[in-house]
Design an enzyme around this catalytic site. Structure first.
Site, PDB file in Angstrom:
ATOM      1  N   SER A 174     -85.797 -35.163  16.485  1.00 23.65           N
ATOM      2  CA  SER A 174     -86.373 -36.292  15.752  1.00 23.65           C
ATOM      3  C   SER A 174     -87.878 -36.478  15.991  1.00 23.65           C
ATOM      4  O   SER A 174     -88.367 -37.607  16.068  1.00 23.65           O
ATOM      5  CB  SER A 174     -85.612 -37.588  16.063  1.00 23.65           C
ATOM      6  OG  SER A 174     -84.278 -37.488  15.591  1.00 23.65           O
ATOM      7  N   ASN A 199     -88.620 -25.491  12.554  1.00 23.69           N
ATOM      8  CA  ASN A 199     -87.333 -24.806  12.369  1.00 23.69           C
ATOM      9  C   ASN A 199     -86.746 -25.315  11.054  1.00 23.69           C
ATOM     10  O   ASN A 199     -86.279 -26.454  10.984  1.00 23.69           O
ATOM     11  CB  ASN A 199     -86.411 -25.133  13.558  1.00 23.69           C
ATOM     12  CG  ASN A 199     -84.995 -24.611  13.351  1.00 23.69           C
ATOM     13  OD1 ASN A 199     -84.743 -23.811  12.454  1.00 23.69           O
ATOM     14  ND2 ASN A 199     -84.072 -25.073  14.179  1.00 23.69           N
ATOM     15  N   GLU A 208     -83.861 -29.812  23.783  1.00 23.03           N
ATOM     16  CA  GLU A 208     -83.436 -30.562  22.602  1.00 23.03           C
ATOM     17  C   GLU A 208     -82.150 -31.322  22.935  1.00 23.03           C
ATOM     18  O   GLU A 208     -81.051 -30.732  22.861  1.00 23.03           O
ATOM     19  CB  GLU A 208     -83.149 -29.617  21.426  1.00 23.03           C
ATOM     20  CG  GLU A 208     -84.358 -28.870  20.928  1.00 23.03           C
ATOM     21  CD  GLU A 208     -84.216 -28.469  19.455  1.00 23.03           C
ATOM     22  OE1 GLU A 208     -85.087 -28.870  18.674  1.00 23.03           O
ATOM     23  OE2 GLU A 208     -83.254 -27.780  19.097  1.00 23.03           O
ATOM     24  N   LYS A 261     -84.136 -24.395   9.575  1.00 22.40           N
ATOM     25  CA  LYS A 261     -82.660 -24.317   9.525  1.00 22.40           C
ATOM     26  C   LYS A 261     -82.252 -23.667   8.194  1.00 22.40           C
ATOM     27  O   LYS A 261     -82.935 -22.756   7.748  1.00 22.40           O
ATOM     28  CB  LYS A 261     -82.052 -25.705   9.734  1.00 22.40           C
ATOM     29  CG  LYS A 261     -82.616 -26.370  11.008  1.00 22.40           C
ATOM     30  CD  LYS A 261     -81.897 -27.596  11.468  1.00 22.40           C
ATOM     31  CE  LYS A 261     -82.523 -28.108  12.755  1.00 22.40           C
ATOM     32  NZ  LYS A 261     -81.817 -29.225  13.348  1.00 22.40           N
ATOM     33  N   HIS A 265     -79.863 -22.338  19.921  1.00 22.56           N
ATOM     34  CA  HIS A 265     -79.967 -23.667  19.309  1.00 22.56           C
ATOM     35  C   HIS A 265     -78.585 -24.324  19.342  1.00 22.56           C
ATOM     36  O   HIS A 265     -77.567 -23.651  19.178  1.00 22.56           O
ATOM     37  CB  HIS A 265     -80.479 -23.549  17.869  1.00 22.56           C
ATOM     38  CG  HIS A 265     -80.865 -24.884  17.308  1.00 22.56           C
ATOM     39  ND1 HIS A 265     -79.923 -25.776  16.839  1.00 22.56           N
ATOM     40  CD2 HIS A 265     -82.073 -25.485  17.160  1.00 22.56           C
ATOM     41  CE1 HIS A 265     -80.554 -26.875  16.431  1.00 22.56           C
ATOM     42  NE2 HIS A 265     -81.852 -26.721  16.617  1.00 22.56           N
ATOM     43  N   GLY A 303     -81.819 -34.695  14.438  1.00 23.21           N
ATOM     44  CA  GLY A 303     -81.488 -35.210  13.110  1.00 23.21           C
ATOM     45  C   GLY A 303     -80.976 -36.646  13.093  1.00 23.21           C
ATOM     46  O   GLY A 303     -80.479 -37.114  12.079  1.00 23.21           O
ATOM     47  N   GLU A 334     -76.995 -25.922  17.269  1.00 24.00           N
ATOM     48  CA  GLU A 334     -76.175 -25.679  16.064  1.00 24.00           C
ATOM     49  C   GLU A 334     -75.512 -24.298  16.117  1.00 24.00           C
ATOM     50  O   GLU A 334     -74.405 -24.121  15.616  1.00 24.00           O
ATOM     51  CB  GLU A 334     -77.046 -25.853  14.811  1.00 24.00           C
ATOM     52  CG  GLU A 334     -77.343 -27.332  14.564  1.00 24.00           C
ATOM     53  CD  GLU A 334     -78.685 -27.626  13.932  1.00 24.00           C
ATOM     54  OE1 GLU A 334     -79.290 -26.720  13.330  1.00 24.00           O
ATOM     55  OE2 GLU A 334     -79.141 -28.784  14.048  1.00 24.00           O
TER      56      GLU A 334
HETATM   57  P1  13P Z   1     -84.855 -32.646  13.846  1.00 24.39           P
HETATM   58  O1  13P Z   1     -86.339 -32.585  14.056  1.00 24.39           O
HETATM   59  O2  13P Z   1     -84.456 -32.690  12.406  1.00 24.39           O
HETATM   60  O3  13P Z   1     -84.235 -33.745  14.676  1.00 24.39           O
HETATM   61  O4  13P Z   1     -84.250 -31.267  14.395  1.00 24.39           O
HETATM   62  C1  13P Z   1     -84.618 -30.825  15.646  1.00 24.39           C
HETATM   63  C2  13P Z   1     -84.176 -29.430  15.800  1.00 24.39           C
HETATM   64  O5  13P Z   1     -82.994 -29.141  15.864  1.00 24.39           O
HETATM   65  C3  13P Z   1     -85.209 -28.381  15.830  1.00 24.39           C
HETATM   66  O6  13P Z   1     -84.702 -27.170  16.257  1.00 24.39           O
END
Ligand code: 13P
Length: 247
Positions: A210, A8, A165, A10, A95, A171, A97
């Protein structure tokens, strides 16, 4: 079951980076097709080009979001049909976010997943608890509610995937322990089986948060982990390819 490894991106990337990364990932992924399905979810503006560059490779493309409606006056949005038409197989929905910055509710996520399925895309329905919810001992309650409210009636067989997640792991460089992931995936799978009437083996749950080259092998070996949803590490070719190889 083939492991699914999703990158992903983003809101990162540009055409030059996308081109290089797509070719490098395809080179590795095309040697691992028996064990892993690899998917790249770039920003909407790069989906078409990426899908074109990946013609002839086993790497699939996916969107990061889609609208509930098939089309209409929704400035800035992307429909499931548009993603499908340019070659996507998957779309992420719900997601954390999107839930945080676009105030998406469980009902929105369910409607997006339903739209995706009706359009012939496989929705990757993202669920997960926040740090506060976990600290308050409510992680399972939150996941239970998300499972009940985000999985649409249309989810009948292999036409959807879940991604667990934990929001606090995204992150942050922090991951749950292997025991914790095992426990949560087991809980998610059994609840989803009850909710959908599917057999346990039919339910595919990815872990995200992560995931890196260094921990991918351990995470992917946990029972009930059907693959990984990778953010930051999917933007670095070498790192992402290590994750594919781990799968
Ligand atoms: P990270 O791998 O950067 O922690 O992000 C995970 C994520 O949100 C994937 O959709």
């Amino acid at each position: 079951m083939q492991k699914i490894v999703i990158g992903n991106w983003k809101m990162h990337g540009d055409p030059a980076m996308a081109h290089t990364l797509a070719l490098q990932v395809a080179d590795v992924a095309d040697k691992c097709t028996e064990k892993a399905e690899v998917v790249l979810c770039p920003p909407a503006i790069l989906v078409l080009q990426l899908a074109t560059w990946l013609v002839g490779s086993a790497v699939k493309t996916g969107g990061q979001d889609c609208h509930i409606q098939p089309e209409g006056a929704f400035t800035g949005d992307t429909s499931a049909a548009m993603l499908k038409q340019v070659g996507c197989k998957y779309v992420l929905v719900g997601h954390s976010e999107r839930r945080k910055f676009h105030h998406e509710t469980n009902a929105d996520v369910r409607n997006k997943a339903a739209r995706a399925i009706k359009t012939g895309l496989i929705p990757v329905i993202c669920i997960g608890e926040t740090e506060e919810e976990r600290n308050a001992g409510k992680a399972k309650d939150v996941l239970g509610e998300q499972i009940r409210e985000c999985i649409p009636e249309e989810a009948i067989s292999h036409n959807f995937i879940l991604a667990y997640e934990p929001v606090w792991a995204i992150g942050s460089g922090k991951t749950p322990t292997a025991d914790d992931i095992l426990l949560m995936h087991d809980y998610i799978i059994s609840l989803t089986a009850k909710r959908t009437g599917l057999d346990l083996e039919q339910i595919h749950v990815l872990y995200g948060g992560s995931v890196k080259g260094d921990n991918a092998r351990e995470i992917l070996a946990i029972e009930g982990v059907g693959g990984v949803l990778v953010g930051g590490a999917s933007l670095k070719s070498e790192e992402f390819c290590r994750i594919i190889q781990a799968a």
